[in-house]
Design a protein around this motif. Sequence first.
Motif, mmCIF file in Angstrom:
data_model
loop_
_atom_site.group_PDB
_atom_site.id
_atom_site.type_symbol
_atom_site.label_atom_id
_atom_site.label_comp_id
_atom_site.label_asym_id
_atom_site.label_seq_id
_atom_site.Cartn_x
_atom_site.Cartn_y
_atom_site.Cartn_z
ATOM 1 N N PRO A 1 0.811 -1.231 0.000
ATOM 2 C CA PRO A 1 0.000 0.000 0.000
ATOM 3 C C PRO A 1 0.835 1.269 0.000
ATOM 4 C CG PRO A 1 -0.930 -1.610 1.510
ATOM 5 C CD PRO A 1 0.400 -2.157 1.085
ATOM 6 N N ASP A 2 1.885 1.300 0.821
ATOM 7 C CA ASP A 2 2.739 2.490 0.852
ATOM 8 C C ASP A 2 3.452 2.688 -0.479
ATOM 9 O OD1 ASP A 2 2.016 3.032 3.449
ATOM 10 O OD2 ASP A 2 3.814 2.149 4.344
ATOM 11 N N GLU A 3 3.929 1.590 -1.073
ATOM 12 C CA GLU A 3 4.640 1.707 -2.339
ATOM 13 C C GLU A 3 3.713 2.192 -3.450
ATOM 14 O OE1 GLU A 3 7.817 1.449 -2.970
ATOM 15 O OE2 GLU A 3 8.281 1.023 -0.870
ATOM 16 N N LEU A 4 2.478 1.705 -3.458
ATOM 17 C CA LEU A 4 1.529 2.150 -4.479
ATOM 18 C C LEU A 4 1.217 3.632 -4.319
ATOM 19 C CD1 LEU A 4 -0.952 -0.871 -4.583
ATOM 20 C CD2 LEU A 4 0.870 -0.317 -6.216
ATOM 21 N N SER A 5 1.116 4.096 -3.080
ATOM 22 C CA SER A 5 0.879 5.523 -2.852
ATOM 23 C C SER A 5 2.014 6.364 -3.416
ATOM 24 C CB SER A 5 0.717 5.792 -1.354
ATOM 25 O OG SER A 5 -0.446 5.175 -0.846
ATOM 26 N N VAL A 6 3.255 5.883 -3.253
ATOM 27 C CA VAL A 6 4.406 6.597 -3.801
ATOM 28 C C VAL A 6 4.328 6.643 -5.320
ATOM 29 C CG1 VAL A 6 6.917 6.554 -4.074
ATOM 30 C CG2 VAL A 6 5.900 6.053 -1.848
ATOM 31 N N LEU A 7 3.986 5.521 -5.937
ATOM 32 C CA LEU A 7 3.923 5.464 -7.398
ATOM 33 C C LEU A 7 2.813 6.356 -7.952
ATOM 34 C CD1 LEU A 7 4.554 1.652 -8.003
ATOM 35 C CD2 LEU A 7 6.178 3.538 -8.156
ATOM 36 N N VAL A 8 1.699 6.460 -7.227
ATOM 37 C CA VAL A 8 0.639 7.379 -7.642
ATOM 38 C C VAL A 8 1.104 8.819 -7.488
ATOM 39 C CG1 VAL A 8 -1.677 8.227 -7.083
ATOM 40 C CG2 VAL A 8 -1.236 5.765 -7.164
ATOM 41 N N GLN A 9 1.782 9.110 -6.365
ATOM 42 C CA GLN A 9 2.303 10.456 -6.137
ATOM 43 C C GLN A 9 3.307 10.858 -7.221
ATOM 44 O OE1 GLN A 9 4.256 10.853 -2.359
ATOM 45 N NE2 GLN A 9 4.815 12.987 -2.680
ATOM 46 N N LEU A 10 4.109 9.905 -7.678
ATOM 47 C CA LEU A 10 5.089 10.171 -8.724
ATOM 48 C C LEU A 10 4.476 10.173 -10.121
ATOM 49 C CD1 LEU A 10 8.054 7.982 -7.402
ATOM 50 C CD2 LEU A 10 7.935 10.480 -7.435
ATOM 51 N N GLU A 11 3.157 9.962 -10.195
ATOM 52 C CA GLU A 11 2.405 9.960 -11.451
ATOM 53 C C GLU A 11 2.842 8.845 -12.392
ATOM 54 O OE1 GLU A 11 2.787 13.946 -12.957
ATOM 55 O OE2 GLU A 11 1.310 14.732 -11.547
ATOM 56 N N LEU A 12 3.267 7.736 -11.794
ATOM 57 C CA LEU A 12 3.584 6.540 -12.569
ATOM 58 C C LEU A 12 2.374 5.609 -12.649
ATOM 59 C CD1 LEU A 12 7.128 5.817 -11.095
ATOM 60 C CD2 LEU A 12 6.552 7.102 -13.166
ATOM 61 N N LEU A 13 1.485 5.715 -11.672
ATOM 62 C CA LEU A 13 0.229 4.977 -11.656
ATOM 63 C C LEU A 13 -0.903 5.956 -11.414
ATOM 64 C CD1 LEU A 13 0.984 1.924 -9.307
ATOM 65 C CD2 LEU A 13 1.273 2.063 -11.789
ATOM 66 N N GLU A 14 -2.128 5.524 -11.774
ATOM 67 C CA GLU A 14 -3.315 6.296 -11.428
ATOM 68 C C GLU A 14 -4.417 5.342 -11.017
ATOM 69 O OE1 GLU A 14 -4.239 8.621 -14.836
ATOM 70 O OE2 GLU A 14 -4.687 6.904 -16.116
ATOM 71 N N ARG A 15 -5.263 5.820 -10.109
ATOM 72 C CA ARG A 15 -6.377 5.013 -9.629
ATOM 73 C C ARG A 15 -7.630 5.338 -10.446
ATOM 74 N NH1 ARG A 15 -5.326 2.242 -5.004
ATOM 75 N NH2 ARG A 15 -3.519 2.946 -3.783
ATOM 76 N N LEU A 16 -8.317 4.308 -10.866
ATOM 77 C CA LEU A 16 -9.574 4.465 -11.594
ATOM 78 C C LEU A 16 -10.733 4.611 -10.610
ATOM 79 C CD1 LEU A 16 -8.947 1.755 -14.318
ATOM 80 C CD2 LEU A 16 -8.562 4.225 -14.474
ATOM 81 N N PRO A 17 -11.883 5.084 -11.071
ATOM 82 C CA PRO A 17 -13.025 5.262 -10.164
ATOM 83 C C PRO A 17 -13.415 3.997 -9.399
ATOM 84 C CG PRO A 17 -13.423 6.410 -12.209
ATOM 85 C CD PRO A 17 -12.164 5.631 -12.417
ATOM 86 N N ASP A 18 -13.208 2.831 -10.008
ATOM 87 C CA ASP A 18 -13.572 1.588 -9.318
ATOM 88 C C ASP A 18 -12.486 1.094 -8.370
ATOM 89 O OD1 ASP A 18 -11.629 0.702 -11.036
ATOM 90 O OD2 ASP A 18 -12.869 -0.777 -12.057
ATOM 91 N N GLY A 19 -11.419 1.886 -8.213
ATOM 92 C CA GLY A 19 -10.350 1.515 -7.296
ATOM 93 C C GLY A 19 -9.212 0.757 -7.937
ATOM 94 N N ALA A 20 -9.371 0.316 -9.167
ATOM 95 C CA ALA A 20 -8.285 -0.398 -9.850
ATOM 96 C C ALA A 20 -7.157 0.574 -10.181
ATOM 97 C CB ALA A 20 -8.809 -1.054 -11.116
ATOM 98 N N LEU A 21 -5.992 0.012 -10.405
ATOM 99 C CA LEU A 21 -4.812 0.798 -10.747
ATOM 100 C C LEU A 21 -4.438 0.560 -12.199
ATOM 101 C CD1 LEU A 21 -3.039 -0.149 -7.486
ATOM 102 C CD2 LEU A 21 -3.265 2.236 -8.171
#
Length: 250
Positions: A158-178
């Motif tokens: 969870p922490d690593e995914l938050s970092v990747l979203v913050q770095l704009e390498l990932l994004e979360r979709l409305p249904d929660g998927a990445l």
Amino acid sequence: MSATVTHQARVARALDALAPPGAVRVLLSVRLTERSAEEQEALRTTVGDPADGLHPAEVAEHHRDLERHGLLRTSPAGLEATAAARELWPVFLAAAGWAAKHRPRLVAEEDIAVAVEEVLRIGAQPLTAPVLDRLRAGTANEEDLARPMTAAARAQLPDELSVLVQLELLERLPDGALQVTAAGSQLAEVHDALADWYAQHLAPAVPPARSEPHRRAGALAGPARAAGEEPTRLAPTAPPAAPPRTGLRR
């Protein structure tokens, strides 16, 4: 080394050698000494020594690490780059191209060697490479990503995914998927270049043992790991404010 070493393990081992802060600049500094006297003088006058600003003890430590990883060797004339190090240019170009497209301010404000180091450091977050590689195949939720991982990696995810979203390498979709962003997909291509380089030039060698697992803040701690192999937690990071300026020349 076994021919069954995975793509993710090759990426991890390549980053273990290149991602510690200062490693690329020290390697380029050694490459500078292999130029002719006239070229050295011209480059030092225009762009300086890539290792400028690093403490001599840190430079010496990088020398030892790079030699252990098979990128430097000691000759009668002193330290020199190995054939593997001389073939790193495509990796540096891929990293510099990613920075120019996705971190233009970094490229505008810093010399290209600093940008290359930053791209490698971003990629060296413990789960960056395996998560980006998995999501290139399509969207996934956190449970999908965690399923093949060890308990330690699942706790860290969870922490690593938050970092990747913050770095704009990932994004979360409305249904929660990445899903992976354009920046994330292209960073995965930089990792492909690292894996190809490692497979071609260092795979036959025995992977080096790390004698000091917690040497420097920001470096990968412990031996290189593939996804889920008990990775060590690293704190979220952001680009440095003003690292030493250096030049990148082949």
